[in-house]
Scaffold this motif. Structure first.
Motif, short mmCIF file in Angstrom:
data_model
loop_
_atom_site.label_atom_id
_atom_site.label_comp_id
_atom_site.label_asym_id
_atom_site.label_seq_id
_atom_site.Cartn_x
_atom_site.Cartn_y
_atom_site.Cartn_z
N ASP A 183 52.91 43.32 54.00
CA ASP A 183 51.45 43.24 54.02
C ASP A 183 50.95 41.84 53.66
OD1 ASP A 183 52.21 43.33 51.35
OD2 ASP A 183 50.42 44.42 50.72
N THR A 191 48.17 38.60 50.54
CA THR A 191 47.94 39.93 51.08
C THR A 191 46.71 39.92 51.98
OG1 THR A 191 46.50 40.67 49.28
CG2 THR A 191 48.88 40.93 48.97
N LYS A 192 46.61 40.91 52.83
CA LYS A 192 45.49 40.97 53.76
C LYS A 192 44.15 41.14 53.04
CE LYS A 192 48.56 42.66 57.35
NZ LYS A 192 49.00 43.80 58.19
N SER A 193 44.20 41.63 51.81
CA SER A 193 42.96 41.75 51.03
C SER A 193 42.61 40.45 50.30
CB SER A 193 43.10 42.89 50.01
OG SER A 193 44.20 42.66 49.14
N GLY A 194 43.53 39.45 50.34
CA GLY A 194 43.20 38.15 49.80
C GLY A 194 43.79 37.84 48.45
N ASP A 195 44.80 38.58 48.00
CA ASP A 195 45.48 38.27 46.75
C ASP A 195 46.71 37.41 47.01
OD1 ASP A 195 43.68 39.84 45.26
OD2 ASP A 195 44.83 41.65 45.73
N CYS A 200 42.71 30.23 53.92
CA CYS A 200 41.47 30.88 54.35
C CYS A 200 41.32 30.85 55.86
CB CYS A 200 40.27 30.19 53.69
SG CYS A 200 40.24 30.40 51.89
N MET A 212 43.65 33.41 57.29
CA MET A 212 43.24 34.78 56.97
C MET A 212 41.86 35.14 57.53
SD MET A 212 45.77 35.92 55.00
CE MET A 212 45.03 37.33 54.22
N MET A 262 39.06 34.07 56.12
CA MET A 262 38.25 34.37 54.93
C MET A 262 37.36 33.19 54.59
SD MET A 262 40.96 36.36 52.46
CE MET A 262 39.64 36.96 51.41
N GLU A 278 34.42 32.52 48.86
CA GLU A 278 34.70 33.88 48.42
C GLU A 278 36.16 34.04 48.03
OE1 GLU A 278 32.56 36.26 47.67
OE2 GLU A 278 31.11 34.66 48.05
N ARG A 285 37.40 35.09 44.28
CA ARG A 285 38.26 36.26 44.08
C ARG A 285 39.50 35.90 43.27
NH1 ARG A 285 39.37 41.12 46.89
NH2 ARG A 285 41.54 41.80 46.64
N ASN A 286 40.00 34.67 43.43
CA ASN A 286 41.33 34.36 42.92
C ASN A 286 41.39 33.40 41.73
OD1 ASN A 286 43.50 35.67 44.73
ND2 ASN A 286 42.02 34.86 46.21
#
Length: 798
Positions: free
Chosen positions: A182, A303-307, A383, A386, A388, A392, A396-397
């Motif tokens: 993932d 990860t696809k959620s951005g982690d 980014c 992804m 993204m 943002e 997030r990170n």
């Protein structure tokens, strides 16, 4: 005991030395003259790699005015940081163009130069290793064939071949992270060149030998390092070396070492006369201990959620012919590449690599500047891959309260998140750009940065004088940053209830002041400031007890303010501090206080870090920068349209001084981003040997900086302060590079972004940076077992 209220310590205190500096009255080391003083010159190699067959000084000895000549036999020891690999004079082998072969003292500088040229040196040329790729190639010639025999001064780093030192971080299982189904894997490569400090005052020293001791007056950031290193090289006790430091005309890390003082000391002893050694601007350009050229390869599993599930990176740092400060600076990679963002797992290696080029050294925020450039460009490439939004993704990170750093330390407080919020408001307030004239391309970027304050030991002594003033004695040095004439007087004055102008700060003197690690890394306000605060508290305690006897009241009821000892709540009561001091002189003697400071260190996760001089960050400092650019598609010229900074300062003791540091740091960083670079010729010599050929920012290049000081982040510094001098230079190259990439749609991998380089990117003619000699491939990707393989991080791989 009565305690000072910290609420009124903040003030925009002007620099007491400003008028003298503006009028040219300040006397730097280059201005010092002593009776019977001789002048020194250095004979330097004009080849980068050779074996020394013979040195003949017969003719030079007979030249007019010559009083002493020094060679390698006058200082046979080796020095260094981490490894003792560096002789004072070339001994047997030449390893870089410009290496010191001999030193001459004569009645005039011209006579010393002539005598140095008259020294006959017979050499046998050897092959040259110019690049790190060449140094790491299979079968590469060793710059130091005897590397195994060098004294190791600090245990823990891997060494071997042309790798002088390797510092590593291994936390968690990156192999498993990159193997997840993932994640998206993004890999980036970057390259940066060397940067010169260009201090207005060159390195300079005046040395004499009297009463069996060496007396050294020098332009340095580290008087105790000069004392101890000179003693080691000369084979004497450290107590036989006395170092004093006048005001220093700029350092930026260039003077965070012992470079020319031993030459003058040896010549002073041999001649029996004081000796002055001042490097010419050309010598400064050719041997300045630049910010090192470096190559960085970094890859992340996201990860696809951005982690960020895992990160691996290797940084190659060109230390030149000798390890020097680069050994220590390998530490910084862990706290920059692993410092901005939360990482599930991490594997980092930072290697200092020997080449036949001039040695490199510390420069304001050290390798953090180019590591931040690499990390933030890599973040934007993540980014892009992804899909993204970069702001943002950062929000997030970024590290927050309770998050782990690269080496497993636990961070305190949410700082970067709120700072990003502040920057977003500043962006919104100024986002009203009209279309640019001339078809120029518009770009904007916001980047984050993490740096840290060096702590280490400091001491301070305060004498409370009979007139109510105080004399502060430390080994701190005034480099131009203002700490010694602004922050420290404020801290002491606040504790003693007097005005900062009534605090006299003595120039650094190793005979008068206790040990200090040196001025650098933003540590002066924190470490020397904390020691000064402790000394002031000691003095405060004594003066309150003396006054309590005179006023027949308890010390707890007394306060110090406005130069008086008063009963709390009764303004105008009591007496002047001067009267209390005079009473103490008669009864108990002079009022003197002392204080010291160090920090045992923030714990890192056991087993995470190897070869690091600093395993974890005592005082993290955070930064958020925003930059708007306009790029001319016809010329590649970049104009900075606006620049904004939100800087973590802990507590701003002197906002005006901090604003000056930020403006200066941003300007210096923009120079590195846009035009400053040293390059090496085929002969191993630096090509840019003057200010005519090395482009630094000029007055018209200065960009007004919009500044927001972020206060309240945790700090062990005095009154909650943090050092503010280093971190401003950290982000500008990253901000400019990311903004240019956004403007042009080109992949930016290299600094500086000169007009020819930017135009080459726009035209598709700038070659991509590829680093095949750096391998950070996951084991699973290579079809190997999933266990973490530490082989790339062990010395036996060489």
């Amino acid at each position: 005991m009565a305690i000072a209220d910290p609420s009124n310590v903040t003030m925009n205190l002007p620099r007491r030395d400003a008028r003298d500096k503006l009028l040219g009255r300040t006397r730097y080391t280059v201005d010092r003259m002593l009776p019977r003083m001789l002048h020194a010159a250095i004979l330097r190699s004009e080849v980068a790699s050779a074996r020394i067959l013979k040195i003949d000084i017969t003719r030079a000895r007979q030249m007019p005015g010559v009083r002493a000549i020094a060679l390698s036999e006058d200082a046979p020891g080796m020095h260094g940081i981490g490894i003792a690999d560096h002789p004072l004079f070339a001994s047997g082998v030449i390893r870089f163009h410009g290496e010191q072969i001999a030193a001459v003292a004569a009645d005039t500088y011209e006579q010393a130069q002539a005598a140095a040229r008259a020294i006959e040196v017979e050499l046998e040329p050897l092959p040259i290793v110019l690049t790190m790729a060449d140094a790491l190639a299979p079968g590469a010639r060793l710059v130091h064939p005897d590397w195994k025999n060098y004294e190791v001064l600090f245990e823990g780093g891997a060494r071997g071949g042309n790798v002088a030192w390797e510092a590593t971080v291994v936390r968690g299982d990156t192999e498993a992270a990159f193997a997840r189904d993932d994640v998206v894997v993004v890999e980036s490569c970057f390259r940066v060149g060397r940067q010169n400090h260009v201090s207005l005052e060159p390195r300079a020293v005046v040395a004499s030998y009297e009463d069996g001791r060496y007396h050294i007056e020098t332009s340095t950031q580290v008087p105790w390092t000069v004392r101890n290193m000179t003693a080691k090289l000369l084979g004497v006790l450290a107590s036989q070396v006395h170092v004093t430091v006048p005001p220093v005309g700029g350092g930026f890390g260039q003077k965070f070492d012992c470079t020319l003082e031993p030459y003058a000391a040896i010549l002073a002893r041999k001649s029996g006369q004081p000796v002055r050694l001042v490097y010419s601007r050309q010598e400064e350009m050719l041997t300045c201990l630049c910010r090192e050229n470096a190559e960085i390869k970094i890859r992340s599993a996201v990860t696809k959620s951005g982690d960020i599930a895992g990160r691996e990176a290797v940084v190659l740092m060109d230390c030149g012919a000798y390890g020097g400060e680069q050994i220590f600076l390998t530490t910084m990679t862990a706290h920059t590449l692993g410092g901005n963002y939360k990482l599930g797992s991490v594997k980092l290696a930072s290697r200092a690599v020997y080449t036949n080029t001039p040695p490199n050294g510390a420069f304001r925020a050290c390798n953090g500047v180019y590591n931040t450039f690499a990390l933030e460009r890599h973040t934007d490439e993540i980014c892009q891959a992804m899909g993204m939004d970069p702001l943002e993704f950062r929000r997030r990170n970024v590290l927050g309260d309770g998050d782990l750093g690269a080496t497993g330390q636990v961070f305190e407080g949410d700082v970067l998140g709120p700072m990003l919020d502040r920057m977003e408001k500043l962006r919104e307030a100024s986002h009203s750009k009209e279309p640019l004239a001339g078809g120029r391309l518009y770009g904007r970027a916001t980047v984050v940065g993490t740096w840290f304050i060096f702590v280490g030991p400091s001491t301070a002594t305060i004498n409370l004088n009979a007139d109510g003033s105080a004399t502060l004695i430390t080994a701190g040095v005034e480099l131009g940053q203002g700490t010694m004439v602004q922050a420290l007087p404020q801290i002491v004055a606040h504790e003693l209830g007097i005005h900062p102008n009534d605090v006299i700060v003595r120039n650094a003197d190793t005979d008068a002041a206790g040990f200090d690690l040196g001025v650098g890394g933003g540590r002066t306000t924190v470490s020397v400031g904390a020691a000064s605060l402790a000394a002031a508290a000691d003095v405060r305690n004594k003066i309150l007890h003396t006054a309590s006897e005179l006023l027949q009241t308890q010390p707890e009821r007394l306060v110090l303010r406005n130069g008086r000892v008063e009963i709390a709540g009764i303004e105008g009561s009591g007496m002047t501090i001067a009267k209390a001091v005079q009473h103490a002189h008669r009864l108990t003697g002079p009022v003197v206080g002392s204080g010291s400071f160090t920090n045992p260190g923030v714990p890192a996760m056991p087993g995470c870090a190897a070869g690091h001089f600093i395993d974890a960050i005592d005082i993290p400092v955070f930064n958020v920068h925003d930059c708007e650019v306009a790029v001319d598609p016809d010329t590649g010229h970049v104009e900075i349209l606006s620049y904004k900074v939100v800087q973590d300062v802990g507590r701003a003791l002197n906002p005006r001084a901090i604003h000056g540091q930020i403006q200066g740091g941003v300007t210096q960083g923009l120079g590195y981003a846009l035009h400053e670079e040293h390059t090496i010729g085929e002969d191993g010599c630096i090509r840019q040997d003057s200010l005519e050929t090395y482009r630094v920012p000029l007055a018209l290049d200065t960009v007004p900086v919009e500044i927001d000081l972020y206060e309240g982040a945790p700090s062990i510094g005095p009154l909650g302060a943090k050092g503010a001098g280093e971190v401003p230079i950290l982000n500008p190259p990253a901000a400019v590079a990311c903004a240019i990439a956004n403007a042009t749609g080109c992949r930016v991998q290299q600094l500086p972004l000169t007009p020819p380089r930017v135009l080459g990117l726009l035209l598709g003619r700038e070659p991509a940076v590829e680093l095949p000699h750096i391998k950070i491939v996951s084991q699973l990707a290579a079809g190997l077992p999933p266990a973490i393989d530490l082989t790339p991080f062990r010395a036996d791989r060489f």
